[in-house]
Design a protein around this motif. Structure first.
Motif, mmCIF file in Angstrom:
data_model
loop_
_atom_site.group_PDB
_atom_site.id
_atom_site.type_symbol
_atom_site.label_atom_id
_atom_site.label_comp_id
_atom_site.label_asym_id
_atom_site.label_seq_id
_atom_site.Cartn_x
_atom_site.Cartn_y
_atom_site.Cartn_z
ATOM 1 N N SER A 106 0.809 -1.222 0.000
ATOM 2 C CA SER A 106 0.000 0.000 0.000
ATOM 3 C C SER A 106 0.839 1.268 0.000
ATOM 4 O O SER A 106 0.622 2.173 -0.818
ATOM 5 C CB SER A 106 -0.942 -0.007 1.212
ATOM 6 N N GLU A 107 1.808 1.367 0.923
ATOM 7 C CA GLU A 107 2.608 2.584 1.022
ATOM 8 C C GLU A 107 3.450 2.797 -0.231
ATOM 9 O O GLU A 107 3.596 3.921 -0.709
ATOM 10 C CB GLU A 107 3.507 2.522 2.259
ATOM 11 N N TRP A 108 4.017 1.718 -0.743
ATOM 12 C CA TRP A 108 4.832 1.848 -1.946
ATOM 13 C C TRP A 108 3.999 2.332 -3.133
ATOM 14 O O TRP A 108 4.429 3.216 -3.888
ATOM 15 C CB TRP A 108 5.483 0.509 -2.294
ATOM 16 N N SER A 110 1.347 4.119 -3.073
ATOM 17 C CA SER A 110 0.993 5.523 -2.880
ATOM 18 C C SER A 110 2.167 6.442 -3.210
ATOM 19 O O SER A 110 1.997 7.490 -3.828
ATOM 20 C CB SER A 110 0.534 5.756 -1.436
ATOM 21 N N LYS A 153 -0.216 9.710 -2.938
ATOM 22 C CA LYS A 153 0.468 10.986 -2.869
ATOM 23 C C LYS A 153 0.333 11.684 -4.229
ATOM 24 O O LYS A 153 0.229 11.030 -5.256
ATOM 25 C CB LYS A 153 1.952 10.780 -2.547
ATOM 26 N N GLN A 228 4.230 6.027 13.133
ATOM 27 C CA GLN A 228 3.930 5.629 11.759
ATOM 28 C C GLN A 228 4.552 6.564 10.732
ATOM 29 O O GLN A 228 4.866 6.153 9.618
ATOM 30 C CB GLN A 228 2.411 5.583 11.561
ATOM 31 N N ASP A 229 4.734 7.845 11.068
ATOM 32 C CA ASP A 229 5.258 8.823 10.116
ATOM 33 C C ASP A 229 6.760 9.051 10.297
ATOM 34 O O ASP A 229 7.301 10.048 9.803
ATOM 35 C CB ASP A 229 4.517 10.156 10.257
ATOM 36 N N SER A 281 7.647 3.161 7.127
ATOM 37 C CA SER A 281 6.508 2.528 6.453
ATOM 38 C C SER A 281 6.914 1.840 5.157
ATOM 39 O O SER A 281 6.148 1.026 4.622
ATOM 40 C CB SER A 281 5.419 3.565 6.170
ATOM 41 N N LEU A 282 8.112 2.155 4.614
ATOM 42 C CA LEU A 282 8.546 1.542 3.361
ATOM 43 C C LEU A 282 9.577 0.430 3.573
ATOM 44 O O LEU A 282 10.069 -0.144 2.604
ATOM 45 C CB LEU A 282 9.136 2.606 2.428
ATOM 46 N N GLN A 294 3.513 -6.616 9.071
ATOM 47 C CA GLN A 294 3.785 -5.185 9.106
ATOM 48 C C GLN A 294 4.603 -4.846 10.352
ATOM 49 O O GLN A 294 4.540 -5.539 11.366
ATOM 50 C CB GLN A 294 2.493 -4.361 9.087
ATOM 51 N N TYR A 384 13.908 7.262 -1.402
ATOM 52 C CA TYR A 384 13.094 6.045 -1.373
ATOM 53 C C TYR A 384 13.592 5.003 -2.375
ATOM 54 O O TYR A 384 12.836 4.140 -2.816
ATOM 55 C CB TYR A 384 11.621 6.354 -1.651
#
Length: 453
Positions: A106-108, A110, A153, A228-229, A281-282, A294, A384
């Motif tokens: 999901s994060e990737w 986005s 994003k 988380q951030d 998160s990545l 996770q 990233y």
């Protein structure tokens, strides 16, 4: 599908005979008719290989890695891009994660600015793709499901590092980094040779003799709070370019579940100061089985820095790295930037920030992306593992992001242009000469000749 054949004719023939199954045809038709086509599509897993026993060779079949029409402009992303070497490395890493088991992408997705995800249910690996609640099933069929991402994003966004929590690499004369695992013993010392502040840096010495040599250094972070951030922020110095050496960064949970990422995987370590800021998160799950697949921020107890050798070279490598600063920072992301597209490959972005920030362009990294500010040029830095970022000072101003031609390409274009003009001039000269030579009565016009032997 992008089919890479051995010859142009072979590829052309493959496409002329190519038909899609009904579900695929309908899925593409649905995407084509959705909104104005201004979106990216991901189709995990990202790569496949097919072998033709009759022909005796194989085809690389690369599904749509991502497509971003955005006004029909050409994007420097996956596929036929100039930047494919940077993009492909990250996609291959994500594919490895999928093959090892369930993986939350999901994060990737986005970060990649992907709006629609196609899951081909006929591929067994599709069952390993985990999508969080931000992905809504919007088009189901017997073989393909399409999910829409409601948390992607934007194409351009910025972030600032705040709430920094320092992880002390040493305490007095005691170095807090310790040996974690590897093929050699660590050689650690305090050094005043390269450091950013008045404090010394931790010098780590390496001597790699075989392609598989590596060393991981570990530090206890039980007393550090994670959110988380958050992102891991690391700075280190290298005296030389080390193109065949990479850095990995990771976290361990209390149950030994390990999450990490390989950095510098394309060009290796650069000479001078290297700075890394990578979101938790990545980080990808590796070498262990985590029940919820996770990273649990309240279970993190160790952080490690791995140094390894890339490729199959047996050439010995002896070098030092100087670790200066290690911390955890909170990344405050501003997704409400104002920007204007001038033309394909050029944007003007309005910046209004009270603190230093990083501007991120959601395109595959390429060194030809630059930011221009008041006549000065800011080079792109990889972030990233695959995107472009630009460090910006606080203030309110406009900055231009642009993909510029390399000096070699400019020189090549100039040489091609001059060559074309020369050929045109020669052609015109020969044409005039030929017509002039055929003019009746001209004293130099050649006539028929007979030669007797």
């Amino acid at each position: 599908l992008i089919v890479v054949g051995n010859t142009w004719q072979e590829t052309r023939t493959a496409f002329s005979n190519f038909t899609l199954p009904a579900d695929q045809e309908n899925a593409l038709a649905w995407l084509r008719d959705t909104e104005d086509g201004d979106y990216r599509i991901a189709d995990p897993p990202f790569d496949a290989y097919a072998y033709d026993a009759k022909a005796g060779y194989g085809y690389i079949i690369r599904p749509t890695l991502w497509t971003y029409l955005h006004g029909k402009e050409n994007v420097f992303g996956a596929g036929t891009s100039l930047a494919i070497k940077y993009t492909a490395i990250q996609l291959e890493s994500l594919n490895t994660d999928l093959q090892e088991g369930p993986f939350d992408m999901s994060e990737w997705l986005s970060i990649f600015n992907v709006k629609y995800v196609l899951l081909d249910k006929t591929n067994p690996l599709s069952s390993n793709v985990i999508l969080d609640e931000n992905f809504e099933l919007v088009w189901p069929s017997q073989t393909i499901d399409i999910y829409e991402n409601h948390a992607l994003k934007p194409r351009i966004f910025s972030f600032s590092n705040t709430n920094e929590r320092v992880i002390y690499l040493y305490d007095g004369n005691t170095i807090n980094l310790s040996y974690a695992e590897g093929t050699q013993e660590p050689v650690l010392s305090l050094s005043n040779e390269y450091h950013l502040s008045d404090e010394p840096a931790v010098k780590s010495s390496y001597h790699f003799t075989t392609p598989r040599d590596y060393l991981c250094l570990e530090v206890n972070v039980e007393q550090v709070s994670f959110g988380q951030d958050d992102a891991i922020h690391l700075t280190f110095y290298s005296q030389y370019d080390l193109p065949d050496v990479h850095v990995s960064l990771g976290l361990y949970e209390q149950d030994d579940s390990r999450y990490d990422v390989v950095l510098n995987s394309v060009d290796g370590i650069k000479a001078g100061w290297n700075e890394v800021s990578f979101p938790l998160s990545l980080l990808n799950l590796r070498y262990s089985v985590d029940e919820n697949a996770q990273l649990d921020s309240d279970q993190i107890d160790r952080l490690y820095i791995g140094i390894g050798k890339q490729g199959d070279s047996n050439q010995p490598r002896q070098f030092e790295l100087y670790f200066d600063k290690l911390s955890v920072v909170t990344q405050e992301i501003n997704t409400n930037l104002e920007y204007t597209k001038i033309r394909p490959g050029e944007y003007v972005v309005h910046i209004n920030s009270d603190s230093p920030s990083y501007l991120v362009l959601s395109e595959s990294y390429h060194p030809n992306w630059v930011a221009r500010l008041e006549g000065e040029q800011i080079p792109s830095e990889m972030i990233y593992g695959c995107l472009n970022s630009f460090y910006l000072e606080p203030g309110e101003y406009d900055v231009t992001l642009e993909f510029v031609a390399s000096p070699l390409r400019k020189a090549g274009g100039l040489i091609s242009g001059i060559t074309f003009l020369v050929i045109c001039c020669i052609a015109v000269f020969l044409l005039i000469r030929a017509r002039w030579g055929k003019t009746p009565g001209h004293p130099h016009a050649p006539g028929p000749r007979n030669y007797d032997r």
